[in-house]
Enzyme design. Structure first.
Site, PDB file in Angstrom:
ATOM      1  N   LYS A  19       0.865  -1.188   0.000  1.00  0.00           N
ATOM      2  CA  LYS A  19       0.000   0.000   0.000  1.00  0.00           C
ATOM      3  C   LYS A  19       0.892   1.224   0.000  1.00  0.00           C
ATOM      4  O   LYS A  19       2.024   1.173   0.476  1.00  0.00           O
ATOM      5  CB  LYS A  19      -0.868   0.018   1.260  1.00  0.00           C
ATOM      6  CG  LYS A  19      -2.124   0.836   1.107  1.00  0.00           C
ATOM      7  CD  LYS A  19      -3.230  -0.028   0.557  1.00  0.00           C
ATOM      8  CE  LYS A  19      -4.479   0.744   0.239  1.00  0.00           C
ATOM      9  NZ  LYS A  19      -5.581  -0.203  -0.054  1.00  0.00           N
TER      10      LYS A  19
ATOM     11  N   ASP B  20      -6.855   4.102  -4.689  1.00  0.00           N
ATOM     12  CA  ASP B  20      -7.534   3.950  -3.393  1.00  0.00           C
ATOM     13  C   ASP B  20      -8.189   5.316  -3.152  1.00  0.00           C
ATOM     14  O   ASP B  20      -8.393   6.066  -4.115  1.00  0.00           O
ATOM     15  CB  ASP B  20      -6.519   3.561  -2.297  1.00  0.00           C
ATOM     16  CG  ASP B  20      -7.192   3.027  -1.030  1.00  0.00           C
ATOM     17  OD1 ASP B  20      -7.610   1.858  -1.034  1.00  0.00           O
ATOM     18  OD2 ASP B  20      -7.315   3.772  -0.042  1.00  0.00           O
TER      19      ASP B  20
ATOM     20  N   GLY C 139     -20.556   6.842   1.930  1.00  0.00           N
ATOM     21  CA  GLY C 139     -19.686   7.301   0.853  1.00  0.00           C
ATOM     22  C   GLY C 139     -20.494   7.550  -0.413  1.00  0.00           C
ATOM     23  O   GLY C 139     -21.704   7.260  -0.471  1.00  0.00           O
ATOM     24  N   PHE C 140     -19.819   8.119  -1.422  1.00  0.00           N
ATOM     25  CA  PHE C 140     -20.487   8.307  -2.719  1.00  0.00           C
ATOM     26  C   PHE C 140     -19.460   8.227  -3.843  1.00  0.00           C
ATOM     27  O   PHE C 140     -19.677   8.694  -4.950  1.00  0.00           O
ATOM     28  CB  PHE C 140     -21.248   9.649  -2.756  1.00  0.00           C
ATOM     29  CG  PHE C 140     -20.349  10.861  -2.625  1.00  0.00           C
ATOM     30  CD1 PHE C 140     -19.955  11.303  -1.375  1.00  0.00           C
ATOM     31  CD2 PHE C 140     -19.902  11.549  -3.744  1.00  0.00           C
ATOM     32  CE1 PHE C 140     -19.116  12.414  -1.235  1.00  0.00           C
ATOM     33  CE2 PHE C 140     -19.061  12.661  -3.624  1.00  0.00           C
ATOM     34  CZ  PHE C 140     -18.668  13.092  -2.357  1.00  0.00           C
ATOM     35  N   GLY C 141     -18.322   7.594  -3.552  1.00  0.00           N
ATOM     36  CA  GLY C 141     -17.243   7.508  -4.536  1.00  0.00           C
ATOM     37  C   GLY C 141     -17.383   6.286  -5.426  1.00  0.00           C
ATOM     38  O   GLY C 141     -18.463   5.688  -5.538  1.00  0.00           O
ATOM     39  N   ASN C 142     -16.277   5.909  -6.011  1.00  0.00           N
ATOM     40  CA  ASN C 142     -16.248   4.826  -6.975  1.00  0.00           C
ATOM     41  C   ASN C 142     -16.792   3.510  -6.413  1.00  0.00           C
ATOM     42  O   ASN C 142     -17.543   2.787  -7.067  1.00  0.00           O
ATOM     43  CB  ASN C 142     -14.786   4.681  -7.447  1.00  0.00           C
ATOM     44  CG  ASN C 142     -14.541   3.397  -8.160  1.00  0.00           C
ATOM     45  OD1 ASN C 142     -14.115   2.424  -7.557  1.00  0.00           O
ATOM     46  ND2 ASN C 142     -14.853   3.368  -9.435  1.00  0.00           N
ATOM     47  N   VAL C 143     -16.436   3.205  -5.164  1.00  0.00           N
ATOM     48  CA  VAL C 143     -16.862   1.937  -4.572  1.00  0.00           C
ATOM     49  C   VAL C 143     -18.372   1.942  -4.318  1.00  0.00           C
ATOM     50  O   VAL C 143     -19.090   0.994  -4.668  1.00  0.00           O
ATOM     51  CB  VAL C 143     -16.061   1.658  -3.273  1.00  0.00           C
ATOM     52  CG1 VAL C 143     -16.620   0.447  -2.547  1.00  0.00           C
ATOM     53  CG2 VAL C 143     -14.590   1.460  -3.596  1.00  0.00           C
ATOM     54  N   ALA C 144     -18.870   3.043  -3.751  1.00  0.00           N
ATOM     55  CA  ALA C 144     -20.314   3.162  -3.503  1.00  0.00           C
ATOM     56  C   ALA C 144     -21.067   3.081  -4.835  1.00  0.00           C
ATOM     57  O   ALA C 144     -22.108   2.418  -4.943  1.00  0.00           O
ATOM     58  CB  ALA C 144     -20.616   4.478  -2.799  1.00  0.00           C
ATOM     59  N   TRP C 145     -20.525   3.701  -5.847  1.00  0.00           N
ATOM     60  CA  TRP C 145     -21.143   3.725  -7.188  1.00  0.00           C
ATOM     61  C   TRP C 145     -21.346   2.312  -7.739  1.00  0.00           C
ATOM     62  O   TRP C 145     -22.434   1.954  -8.214  1.00  0.00           O
ATOM     63  CB  TRP C 145     -20.253   4.579  -8.098  1.00  0.00           C
ATOM     64  CG  TRP C 145     -20.515   4.527  -9.562  1.00  0.00           C
ATOM     65  CD1 TRP C 145     -21.513   5.169 -10.239  1.00  0.00           C
ATOM     66  CD2 TRP C 145     -19.743   3.822 -10.543  1.00  0.00           C
ATOM     67  NE1 TRP C 145     -21.402   4.902 -11.580  1.00  0.00           N
ATOM     68  CE2 TRP C 145     -20.333   4.093 -11.807  1.00  0.00           C
ATOM     69  CE3 TRP C 145     -18.614   3.007 -10.496  1.00  0.00           C
ATOM     70  CZ2 TRP C 145     -19.833   3.554 -12.992  1.00  0.00           C
ATOM     71  CZ3 TRP C 145     -18.118   2.485 -11.673  1.00  0.00           C
ATOM     72  CH2 TRP C 145     -18.719   2.750 -12.903  1.00  0.00           C
TER      73      TRP C 145
HETATM   74  N1  GLU Z   1      -7.332   0.001  -3.053  1.00  0.00           N
HETATM   75  C1  GLU Z   1      -8.044  -1.210  -3.349  1.00  0.00           C
HETATM   76  C2  GLU Z   1      -8.038  -2.125  -2.152  1.00  0.00           C
HETATM   77  O1  GLU Z   1      -8.084  -1.650  -1.036  1.00  0.00           O
HETATM   78  C3  GLU Z   1      -7.578  -1.863  -4.647  1.00  0.00           C
HETATM   79  C4  GLU Z   1      -6.136  -2.206  -4.720  1.00  0.00           C
HETATM   80  C5  GLU Z   1      -5.689  -2.708  -6.103  1.00  0.00           C
HETATM   81  O2  GLU Z   1      -6.492  -2.799  -7.001  1.00  0.00           O
HETATM   82  O3  GLU Z   1      -4.502  -3.018  -6.197  1.00  0.00           O
HETATM   83  O4  GLU Z   1      -8.059  -3.321  -2.250  1.00  0.00           O
END
Ligand code: GLU
Length: 443
Positions: A128, A168, A239-245
């Protein structure tokens, strides 16, 4: 025979060694609690000092990022890459840009990523990175300059078979593009060193939707196991970002009705459901505006906006965290339970505090932990790596089918390792043990 580990002693030592990193300690404690019996009853894990080795990142890089803002003033940020564990494959995990981001936060995320990536069934280690750069309110040109400067340094430590970052929080398609361009410029290679790339230059189909889609495939399996269905269930997604979408779209397709989303400014209740293409697209527009507020959704669609309050006070059948770590605490859990919540799914990494998880376990409702529920994102990143390596592009169906299979296999791993004596499935324990075994055996 090597000595058995004692939880309290082990955690006290770890805290001493990692002062002022509460999130890392929290993440490590959750995993160690789940796996300690397995470790203590497996001689090869004891002899090989697996616990001591698995909580120590293989490498931490920290570097200076200098860039010029629109007023021609010099700004200095700190960038990081935590290369946590490469036992089963190249380091893999996102980059986070956030105000006040610390190394402790990135260590928790890299540690979690190690087990999550192991669960995906793909050969990816855990990593990360990111920077204490706040993208909120920055101009496009400022973001471009920051990303270039960041990659100028980061490129020394990554590579398609070494370490493959992705997005992320605060890092989406645009930022990946700016960084990928800089990598290409310096290294003169087009090897797919980042994932989450654009569709026309090496990105995988379904990657933008993958975290949310995967989370709902997992949730659907949990409901099926409980002889239940998503049809007609009310749902909230923070949230309302990519993941929520991605989550809201797949939830709608599976028959649930998402009635609330949130931002740092408060939450929105849309009793009609967040269920049309116009509404989904607007979530992306909101995110792209870089203002980090959800209120305009309420104005646009005649929904109710509740300022400064947490979304967890909304009564729903299924509650999903999709914003930040520790966004749902013990009191929020009690409120949700009092209002009759039936399922809680963590889509953000470590979205729930230990107190919240304890409440859900005590109430014996199914609780899905982030490293299982949100693994679809990094799983499709892994599929993007495969496509880049073979210089091919798979169809959306092919990727989606593989994602679906991976999420089912993660769900099954949780069942296998997480079933308690009374039949209750402890998905936290299941995910931790299943993710751990593969990494530990490889080490
Ligand atoms: N940031 C995302 C996670 O927490 C995706 C990481 C990635 O695709 O490498 O898993």
């Amino acid at each position: 025979m090597a000595n058995k580990y004692k939880l309290d002693e082990f955690m006290a030592d770890l805290e001493k060694k990692n002062p002022a990193q509460p999130e890392f300690i929290q993440a490590a404690k959750e995993v160690v609690e789940s796996i300690i019996d397995v470790v203590n009853s497996t001689p090869k894990y004891l002899e090989n000092k697996i616990l001591d080795r698995i909580v120590e990142p293989e490498r931490v890089v920290s570097f200076k990022v200098e860039w010029e803002d629109d007023k021609h003033e010099i700004q200095v940020n700190r960038g990081y890459r935590v290369q946590f564990n490469s036992a089963i494959g190249p380091y893999k995990g996102g980059l986070r840009f956030a105000k006040n981001l610390t190394l402790g936060t990135l260590k928790f995320l890299g540690f979690e990523q190690t087990f999550k990536n192991s669960l995906t069934t793909l050969p990816m280690g855990g990593g990360k990175g990111g920077a204490d750069f706040d993208p909120v309110g920055k101009s496009n040109a400022e973001i471009l300059r920051f990303c270039r400067s960041f990659m100028t340094e980061l490129q020394k430590y990554i590579g398609p078979d070494t370490d493959v970052p992705a997005g992320d929080l605060g890092v989406g398609g645009r930022e990946i593009g700016y960084m990928y361009g800089q990598y290409k410029r310096i290294r003169q290679e087009n090897t797919g060193v980042l994932t989450g790339k654009g569709q026309t230059w090496g990105g995988s189909r379904i990657r933008p939707e993958a975290t949310g889609f995967g989370a709902m495939y997992f949730t659907n399996e949990v409901l099926k196991l409980n002889r239940d269905s998503m049809k007609g269930k009310t749902m909230s997604v923070s949230g309302f970002g990519n993941v929520a979408w991605g989550t809201v779209q797949k939830a709608t397709e599976l028959g649930a009705k998402v009635i609330a989303i949130s931002g740092p400014d408060g939450y929105v209740i849309d009793e009609n459901g967040i269920n049309t293409k116009e509404k989904f697209d607007y979530m992306l527009e909101l995110r792209a505006s870089n203002k980090n507020v959800v209120e305009p959704y309420a104005e646009k669609f005649g929904a109710k906006f509740v300022k400064g309050k947490k979304i967890w006070e909304v009564p729903v059948d299924i509650a999903c965290t999709a914003a930040l770590q520790n966004e749902l605490n013990g009191d929020d859990a009690k409120t949700l339970l009092k209002n009759g919540v039936k399922y809680v799914m963590e889509i953000s990494n470590m979205g729930c505090t230990p107190e919240a998880i304890a409440e859900f376990h005590k109430a014996k409702i199914p609780f899905g932990p982030g490293k299982a529920v949100n693994a679809g994102g990094v799983a499709v990143s892994g599929l993007e790596m495969s496509q880049n390596a073979e210089h091919l592009r798979w169809s959306a169906n092919e990727v989606d089918e593989k994602l679906h299979e991976i999420m089912k296999s993660i769900f099954e791993a949780c069942l296998r390792e997480g079933k308690e004596k009374d039949g209750y499935i402890n998905y936290v324990k299941g995910a931790n043990i299943a993710g751990f075994r593969k990494v530990a055996d490889a080490m």
